[in-house]
Design an enzyme around this catalytic site. Sequence first.
Site, PDB file in Angstrom:
ATOM      1  N   HIS A 170      28.840 -10.844 -72.203  1.00 13.96           N
ATOM      2  CA  HIS A 170      28.608  -9.447 -72.113  1.00 13.96           C
ATOM      3  C   HIS A 170      27.781  -9.193 -70.806  1.00 13.96           C
ATOM      4  O   HIS A 170      27.075 -10.138 -70.350  1.00 13.96           O
ATOM      5  CB  HIS A 170      27.504  -9.305 -73.195  1.00 13.96           C
ATOM      6  CG  HIS A 170      28.043  -8.824 -74.616  1.00 13.96           C
ATOM      7  ND1 HIS A 170      27.294  -9.135 -75.942  1.00 13.96           N
ATOM      8  CD2 HIS A 170      29.274  -7.926 -74.789  1.00 13.96           C
ATOM      9  CE1 HIS A 170      28.344  -8.454 -76.693  1.00 13.96           C
ATOM     10  NE2 HIS A 170      29.161  -7.837 -76.083  1.00 13.96           N
ATOM     11  N   CYS A 266      19.826  -8.183 -76.792  1.00 13.70           N
ATOM     12  CA  CYS A 266      20.743  -7.716 -77.556  1.00 13.70           C
ATOM     13  C   CYS A 266      20.337  -7.633 -78.994  1.00 13.70           C
ATOM     14  O   CYS A 266      20.812  -7.058 -79.915  1.00 13.70           O
ATOM     15  CB  CYS A 266      21.909  -8.561 -77.677  1.00 13.70           C
ATOM     16  SG  CYS A 266      21.807 -10.263 -77.002  1.00 13.70           S
TER      17      CYS A 266
HETATM   18  N1  ARG Z   1      27.669 -13.391 -81.970  1.00 10.43           N
HETATM   19  C1  ARG Z   1      27.454 -12.262 -81.339  1.00 10.43           C
HETATM   20  C2  ARG Z   1      28.773 -11.826 -80.562  1.00 10.43           C
HETATM   21  O1  ARG Z   1      29.294 -12.596 -79.857  1.00 10.43           O
HETATM   22  C3  ARG Z   1      26.258 -12.036 -80.138  1.00 10.43           C
HETATM   23  C4  ARG Z   1      26.137 -10.853 -79.458  1.00 10.43           C
HETATM   24  C5  ARG Z   1      25.114 -10.670 -78.606  1.00 10.43           C
HETATM   25  N2  ARG Z   1      24.866  -9.355 -78.020  1.00 10.43           N
HETATM   26  C6  ARG Z   1      24.777  -9.268 -76.663  1.00 10.43           C
HETATM   27  N3  ARG Z   1      24.534  -8.065 -76.632  1.00 10.43           N
HETATM   28  N4  ARG Z   1      24.772  -9.976 -75.774  1.00 10.43           N
HETATM   29  O2  ARG Z   1      29.293 -10.767 -80.516  1.00 10.43           O
END
Ligand code: ARG
Length: 272
Positions: A170, A266
């Site tokens: 991300h 997040c």
């Molecule tokens: N386990 C979640 C996923 O893989 C974690 C999300 C983390 N969010 C972020 N904005 N980095 O989607």
Amino acid sequence: MRLLMVSPEHFDVTYGINPHMLAADGSLQRVDRSRAVQQWSRLLEVFRGIGVEVEVIPGAPGLPDMVFSANHGLPWGREVILSRMAHPERRAEVPIFRAWYEKEGYRVHDTFAAREMDFEGMGDALWLQPGKRLIGGFGFRTSAEVYRILGSEQGIETLSVRLISEHFYHLDTCLCLLREGEAAWVEEAFDAESAAAIRGAFTRLIPLDFREAKEGFAGNAYCPDGRHVVVQAGNERFNRALRSAGYEPVEVETGEFIKSGGSVFCMKMALG
Ligand code: ARG
């Protein structure tokens, strides 16, 4: 600034959709739920302590990632573009946020669900100017096409950047916006063209140490006010760099959430 957080009583790692969710032997990470609840509560306290308003909604059983509330949409003013999560495991989270936005009187846009086009909200789309200009990541979760549609249908201008390293799946794991024109980043997480575009878009870029960003989620910090930077504890190089650039690091422990691939940034949605 007002934030939306989701309480962590159902947080867990029950599937692996990013490399952080797997232990070295390939099995799923094990979460210590009571420690997670403590860490989350402390984070909430820290946000409130630096003067940020936080709204909390309850998590839901069977949705262990719902606590990562940055991912479900892209709000500005009283409008929101809802996400379409890339992984089916997370899709049922979005209607819960839709209901919340509707109750709050937001105008809700279903731009991407209707097209079956993946978009993970503020995990990948970071406002440079709310409602007007974004920096948008693609390559793992969000489809590149999303940003063209945001341009043609909402008049949102995007600097889109390609993510190339699976640990930084991300944009919010490898680019942290600070004061206007300033950011911290992991250069290796972007392709060459995108890295050059980022260099051109900021007047100051603080390089993040690769290990601090990958293991300590340093890049997933959050700066709500141009001064405090709430960040996973123990990222000493980043702390020093922040202090010398005139910021105040505020350290919090989010280790249980890092096991799922997320940290400070997040765990909240910035409502603007
Ligand atoms: N386990 C979640 C996923 O893989 C974690 C999300 C983390 N969010 C972020 N904005 N980095 O989607």
